[in-house]
Design an enzyme around this catalytic site. Structure first.
Site, PDB file in Angstrom:
ATOM      1  N   LYS A 181      16.175  48.851  23.734  1.00  0.00           N
ATOM      2  CA  LYS A 181      14.999  48.598  24.566  1.00  0.00           C
ATOM      3  C   LYS A 181      15.472  48.264  25.971  1.00  0.00           C
ATOM      4  CE  LYS A 181      11.005  45.618  25.100  1.00  0.00           C
ATOM      5  NZ  LYS A 181      10.140  44.631  24.470  1.00  0.00           N
ATOM      6  N   LYS A 235      13.180  52.697  23.435  1.00  0.00           N
ATOM      7  CA  LYS A 235      11.999  52.393  24.242  1.00  0.00           C
ATOM      8  C   LYS A 235      12.416  52.091  25.672  1.00  0.00           C
ATOM      9  CE  LYS A 235       8.691  48.682  24.618  1.00  0.00           C
ATOM     10  NZ  LYS A 235       8.221  47.436  24.097  1.00  0.00           N
TER      11      LYS A 235
END
Ligand code: PBG
Length: 312
Positions: A181, A235
């Site tokens: 992330k 992400k």
């Protein structure tokens, strides 16, 4: 002929729909930076979830927006915290018709907006946070989550959560780890969706990945798999297609991707001006994310994509 030779096909089975639920509201509140999305009331959440599931979407991910925030984010594990109420209502209404995933983080619940608790110097305290993540995981599993999805990027979070789930009798609850992330500008609209402002104009670069790097992201993926992640996630999605591809080639657990709020809102904003066709852009982007190697995509286009695919 194109259908026959297509290497990638995007189907409704590839969609995970994010949903926001706001504590203590009778009416859903529109999120102005994410057209078509709401901070739901419990009843409107259930209506929307049923609609998405009836369109064939196999999984939902729930974000709670509490009224009360404090330094440690205690509403995140309170049995009557908004997310826990929403999870149990969703399970009561959907049973096992769809996978109910709980985003597991503290930032929506802390008054300083960081994903963990702070030490005396105002820095995020990784190890003190792990114990709290364990509590949140158990509360979410007790409320009925099939899957918990830690998004805080603390080192050791998957291991701590797995231990807490196992110790509390939730051995069958799975972990979808936000493994790679990035500290991204594309989360902007989401912060409105969950009413989060990071104290002092701070950012998350101390615990999220640097956009310059993919190798450390892969190290994070490896660690999460070793700690017991059942699925891992990259992400945001579009700016990190290379990371998705590398992760998918590297590990044998399913790799998911999160097409985040900013990715959604950019398409919607351009479409509102008549500059691009939102349906075509969403289809192209989601196909690219899947082509890169994502098994499924968390996307705010989920409902619309399911409609498009159903009409196809
Ligand atoms: C953290 C979290 C964030 C998102 C999902 N979980 C925000 C952040 O890390 O600042 C972003 C999702 C999106 O932008 O759609 N709990």
């Amino acid at each position: 002929m194109r259908r026959l030779v297509a290497e990638t096909s995007f189907t409704v089975d590839d969609l995970v729909a994010p949903l926001f639920v706001l504590e203590g509201t009778d009416e859903p509140v529109p999120i102005s930076s994410m057209p078509g999305h709401f901070q739901h009331s419990i009843p409107s959440l259930l209506t929307e979830a049923k609609k998405l599931v009836s369109l064939g979407i196999p999984a939902l991910v729930v974000f709670g927006v509490p009224r009360r925030k404090d330094p440690v984010g205690s509403e995140a594990w309170s049995p009557d915290g908004v997310a826990q109420v929403a999870l149990s209502e969703l399970r009561a209404s959907l049973g096992d018709e769809a996978v109910v995933i709980a985003d597991l983080c503290l930032d929506e619940y802390t008054d300083h907006g960081h994903c963990g608790v702070l030490d005396d110097h105002g820095r995020v305290d990784n190890d003190a946070t792990l114990e709290l993540y364990g509590r949140v995981a158990t509360a979410q599993a007790s409320a009925g989550a099939h899957v918990v999805a830690p998004s805080g990027m603390m080192d050791g979070q998957v291991e701590a959560i797995r231990a807490s789930l196992d110790a509390s009798g939730h051995r069958d609850v799975a972990i979808l780890a936000y493994a790679a992330k990035y500290a991204s500008s594309f989360y902007g609209p989401f912060r409105e969706a969950v009413d989060v402002t990071i104290v002092g104009g701070g950012d998350r670069r101390g615990y999220q990945q640097d956009p310059s790097n993919s190798r450390e992201a892969l190290a994070e993926v490896d660690l999460d798999v070793a700690e017991g992640a059942d699925m891992v996630m990259v992400k945001p999605a579009l700016a990190y297609l290379d990371v998705i591809a590398k992760a998918a080639n590297r590990v044998d657990v399913p790799v998911l991707a999160y097409q985040v709020s900013g990715e959604y809102s950019m398409v919607q904003a351009a479409a509102q001006r008549g500059w691009i066709d939102a349906d075509a852009a969403a289809t192209e982007q989601l196909t690219a994310i899947k082509r890169a190697g994502a098994r499924a995509v968390l996307t705010y286009f989920a409902g619309r994509m399911a409609e498009i695919l159903g009409d196809g």
